[in-house]
Write a protein that holds these residues in place. Structure first.
Motif, PDB file in Angstrom:
ATOM      1  N   ALA A 142       0.825  -1.206   0.000  1.00  0.00           N
ATOM      2  CA  ALA A 142       0.000   0.000   0.000  1.00  0.00           C
ATOM      3  C   ALA A 142       0.861   1.259   0.000  1.00  0.00           C
ATOM      4  O   ALA A 142       1.943   1.289   0.576  1.00  0.00           O
ATOM      5  CB  ALA A 142      -0.932   0.008   1.205  1.00  0.00           C
ATOM      6  N   VAL A 143       0.372   2.305  -0.655  1.00  0.00           N
ATOM      7  CA  VAL A 143       1.078   3.580  -0.715  1.00  0.00           C
ATOM      8  C   VAL A 143       0.273   4.640   0.031  1.00  0.00           C
ATOM      9  O   VAL A 143      -0.894   4.430   0.368  1.00  0.00           O
ATOM     10  CB  VAL A 143       1.302   4.026  -2.178  1.00  0.00           C
ATOM     11  N   SER A 144       0.885   5.767   0.280  1.00  0.00           N
ATOM     12  CA  SER A 144       0.194   6.871   0.940  1.00  0.00           C
ATOM     13  C   SER A 144      -0.635   7.646  -0.070  1.00  0.00           C
ATOM     14  O   SER A 144      -0.434   7.527  -1.291  1.00  0.00           O
ATOM     15  CB  SER A 144       1.214   7.802   1.602  1.00  0.00           C
ATOM     16  N   GLU A 228      -3.045   3.331   1.918  1.00  0.00           N
ATOM     17  CA  GLU A 228      -3.150   3.151   3.363  1.00  0.00           C
ATOM     18  C   GLU A 228      -2.997   4.487   4.078  1.00  0.00           C
ATOM     19  O   GLU A 228      -2.123   5.291   3.739  1.00  0.00           O
ATOM     20  CB  GLU A 228      -2.085   2.174   3.858  1.00  0.00           C
ATOM     21  N   LEU A 229      -3.862   4.705   5.047  1.00  0.00           N
ATOM     22  CA  LEU A 229      -3.808   5.929   5.846  1.00  0.00           C
ATOM     23  C   LEU A 229      -2.993   5.620   7.101  1.00  0.00           C
ATOM     24  O   LEU A 229      -3.528   5.451   8.195  1.00  0.00           O
ATOM     25  CB  LEU A 229      -5.235   6.379   6.188  1.00  0.00           C
ATOM     26  N   LYS A 230      -1.703   5.562   6.935  1.00  0.00           N
ATOM     27  CA  LYS A 230      -0.824   4.999   7.953  1.00  0.00           C
ATOM     28  C   LYS A 230      -0.697   5.849   9.201  1.00  0.00           C
ATOM     29  O   LYS A 230      -0.413   5.334  10.286  1.00  0.00           O
ATOM     30  CB  LYS A 230       0.567   4.777   7.348  1.00  0.00           C
ATOM     31  N   LYS A 243      -6.891  -5.189  17.716  1.00  0.00           N
ATOM     32  CA  LYS A 243      -6.560  -4.498  16.477  1.00  0.00           C
ATOM     33  C   LYS A 243      -5.888  -3.163  16.798  1.00  0.00           C
ATOM     34  O   LYS A 243      -6.241  -2.498  17.776  1.00  0.00           O
ATOM     35  CB  LYS A 243      -7.817  -4.252  15.637  1.00  0.00           C
ATOM     36  N   PRO A 244      -4.922  -2.743  15.976  1.00  0.00           N
ATOM     37  CA  PRO A 244      -4.225  -1.474  16.243  1.00  0.00           C
ATOM     38  C   PRO A 244      -5.143  -0.282  16.061  1.00  0.00           C
ATOM     39  O   PRO A 244      -6.159  -0.363  15.357  1.00  0.00           O
ATOM     40  CB  PRO A 244      -3.102  -1.474  15.201  1.00  0.00           C
ATOM     41  N   ASP A 245      -4.792   0.836  16.683  1.00  0.00           N
ATOM     42  CA  ASP A 245      -5.642   2.018  16.596  1.00  0.00           C
ATOM     43  C   ASP A 245      -5.523   2.728  15.253  1.00  0.00           C
ATOM     44  O   ASP A 245      -6.184   3.737  15.020  1.00  0.00           O
ATOM     45  CB  ASP A 245      -5.353   2.994  17.738  1.00  0.00           C
ATOM     46  N   THR A 246      -4.707   2.184  14.354  1.00  0.00           N
ATOM     47  CA  THR A 246      -4.647   2.718  12.987  1.00  0.00           C
ATOM     48  C   THR A 246      -5.728   2.099  12.093  1.00  0.00           C
ATOM     49  O   THR A 246      -5.858   2.496  10.935  1.00  0.00           O
ATOM     50  CB  THR A 246      -3.269   2.460  12.363  1.00  0.00           C
ATOM     51  N   TYR A 247      -6.473   1.127  12.622  1.00  0.00           N
ATOM     52  CA  TYR A 247      -7.585   0.527  11.879  1.00  0.00           C
ATOM     53  C   TYR A 247      -8.810   1.421  12.083  1.00  0.00           C
ATOM     54  O   TYR A 247      -9.373   1.481  13.176  1.00  0.00           O
ATOM     55  CB  TYR A 247      -7.866  -0.889  12.377  1.00  0.00           C
ATOM     56  N   PHE A 257      -9.058  10.234   4.031  1.00  0.00           N
ATOM     57  CA  PHE A 257      -8.603  10.113   2.646  1.00  0.00           C
ATOM     58  C   PHE A 257      -8.800  11.436   1.915  1.00  0.00           C
ATOM     59  O   PHE A 257      -7.876  11.936   1.256  1.00  0.00           O
ATOM     60  CB  PHE A 257      -9.347   8.994   1.913  1.00  0.00           C
ATOM     61  N   PHE A 258      -9.995  12.006   2.011  1.00  0.00           N
ATOM     62  CA  PHE A 258     -10.269  13.228   1.261  1.00  0.00           C
ATOM     63  C   PHE A 258      -9.558  14.451   1.852  1.00  0.00           C
ATOM     64  O   PHE A 258      -9.233  15.387   1.112  1.00  0.00           O
ATOM     65  CB  PHE A 258     -11.770  13.469   1.141  1.00  0.00           C
ATOM     66  N   LYS A 259      -9.315  14.423   3.129  1.00  0.00           N
ATOM     67  CA  LYS A 259      -8.534  15.512   3.716  1.00  0.00           C
ATOM     68  C   LYS A 259      -7.112  15.491   3.156  1.00  0.00           C
ATOM     69  O   LYS A 259      -6.581  16.519   2.722  1.00  0.00           O
ATOM     70  CB  LYS A 259      -8.502  15.385   5.240  1.00  0.00           C
ATOM     71  N   ASP A 260      -6.497  14.304   3.118  1.00  0.00           N
ATOM     72  CA  ASP A 260      -5.159  14.169   2.559  1.00  0.00           C
ATOM     73  C   ASP A 260      -5.168  14.435   1.055  1.00  0.00           C
ATOM     74  O   ASP A 260      -4.241  15.044   0.508  1.00  0.00           O
ATOM     75  CB  ASP A 260      -4.612  12.765   2.825  1.00  0.00           C
ATOM     76  N   PHE A 261      -6.218  13.983   0.384  1.00  0.00           N
ATOM     77  CA  PHE A 261      -6.337  14.183  -1.057  1.00  0.00           C
ATOM     78  C   PHE A 261      -6.387  15.674  -1.387  1.00  0.00           C
ATOM     79  O   PHE A 261      -5.764  16.130  -2.344  1.00  0.00           O
ATOM     80  CB  PHE A 261      -7.612  13.491  -1.553  1.00  0.00           C
TER      81      PHE A 261
END
Length: 298
Positions: A142-144, A228-230, A243-247, A257-261
């Motif tokens: 996965a990429v950012s 991936e929103l790492k 499960k990790p808190d990144t899930y 996603f859209f904020k980063d986009f």
């Protein structure tokens, strides 16, 4: 103001403001509010609806609060009272058939961005052009979001070279932004389309993390560029043990996603354009959090 910003308008009767807890003086509660500071429409309409209590959905008759997660329709709240959001790219949500509708946050996206969100129930998956669609799902390859567009362009270039067709020619034929062919398209809309090319759609999986393997390994979703929103962490009140808190919850993943986009792909300063994707989520988060504090669990 850009055309994108104009499309982020609220329906009449809504006010764009930063929503804060009514108990803002309670520092302990504010410390438990990771969503504090978002630019949200007023939650007053949800507070009133909560005071009235559950109502029957006019379509299925189910007892619901705010919206019917079965019919994707509002209950006790009118369309004019909630924010509507325009997304720069269409999204599809593939929902696991065993995912409990009442626990899913995917419905939030469908109600708040109805023209840009489609929900499918697995095994129903539409056909995609894999070079123009990304799957938001963690994985070793996965990429950012920041690297996503370059990876898509590389794929497009590679396929173009394989077919002995110049990349610029593909852009002209598929971008459909010529003034002569589309004289009615505003210049700003053309600019947006050129910036999101070749991305046409974003796919999200809606299920518990223990159920995702069945969908993510489906052959129809293979060879998609995975994103991936790492660096994001969930604040979902139904945290899955082990499960990790990144899930992230589905609506969190869509929002981040859209904020980063917006920042990395559209190259624009983020000023809360998509905060209202968390309109229902942030309110429910505050309700659950207050209940935990009252019960002495926080």
């Amino acid at each position: 103001m850009s055309s994108l910003d104009q499309d982020q308008r609220l329906h009449p009767g809504c006010r764009d403001k930063t929503t804060v807890s009514s108990d803002s003086s309670d520092t302990r509660e504010l410390a438990k509010q990771p969503l504090h500071g978002l630019k949200l429409a007023s939650h007053a309409v949800l507070e009133k609806a909560q005071q009235r209590g559950r109502l029957k959905c006019s379509k299925c008759g189910g007892s619901r609060m705010f919206f019917c997660y079965t019919c994707c329709s509002l209950v006790g709240v009118s369309l004019q009272e909630i924010p509507l959001i325009k997304l720069p790219v269409k999204i599809d949500i593939i929902k696991h058939p065993n995912e409990t509708d009442g626990k899913s946050t995917a419905i939030h996206a469908k109600i708040l961005a109805p023209s840009d969100v489609t929900i499918y129930t697995y095994p129903c998956i539409p056909e995609y052009d894999k070079d123009k669609v990304v799957l938001v799902f963690p994985g070793p390859g996965a990429v950012s979001v920041q690297d996503m567009m370059q990876c898509l362009h590389d794929r497009t270039d590679s396929r173009s070279h394989d077919s002995d067709e110049p990349c610029i020619k593909r852009l002209k034929s598929e971008g459909a932004t010529h003034t002569a062919e589309n004289p009615g398209i505003p210049d700003e809309a053309k600019g947006l389309e050129s910036r999101v090319y070749p991305l046409q759609r974003v796919v999200f999986i809606d299920s518990t993390w223990n159920q995702t393997n069945k969908i993510s390994t489906d052959e129809r979703l293979q060879d998609f560029l995975q994103v991936e929103l790492k660096m994001r962490k969930t604040c979902f009140w139904r945290h899955q043990k082990g499960k990790p808190d990144t899930y992230l919850a589905t609506i969190e993943a869509i929002y981040y996603f859209f904020k980063d986009f917006h920042e990395h792909c559209l190259a624009q300063e983020y000023n809360g354009e998509y905060d209202n994707l968390l309109f229902f989520y942030s309110y429910l988060h505050s309700v659950v959090n207050k209940a935990k504090i009252s019960a002495g669990k926080c």
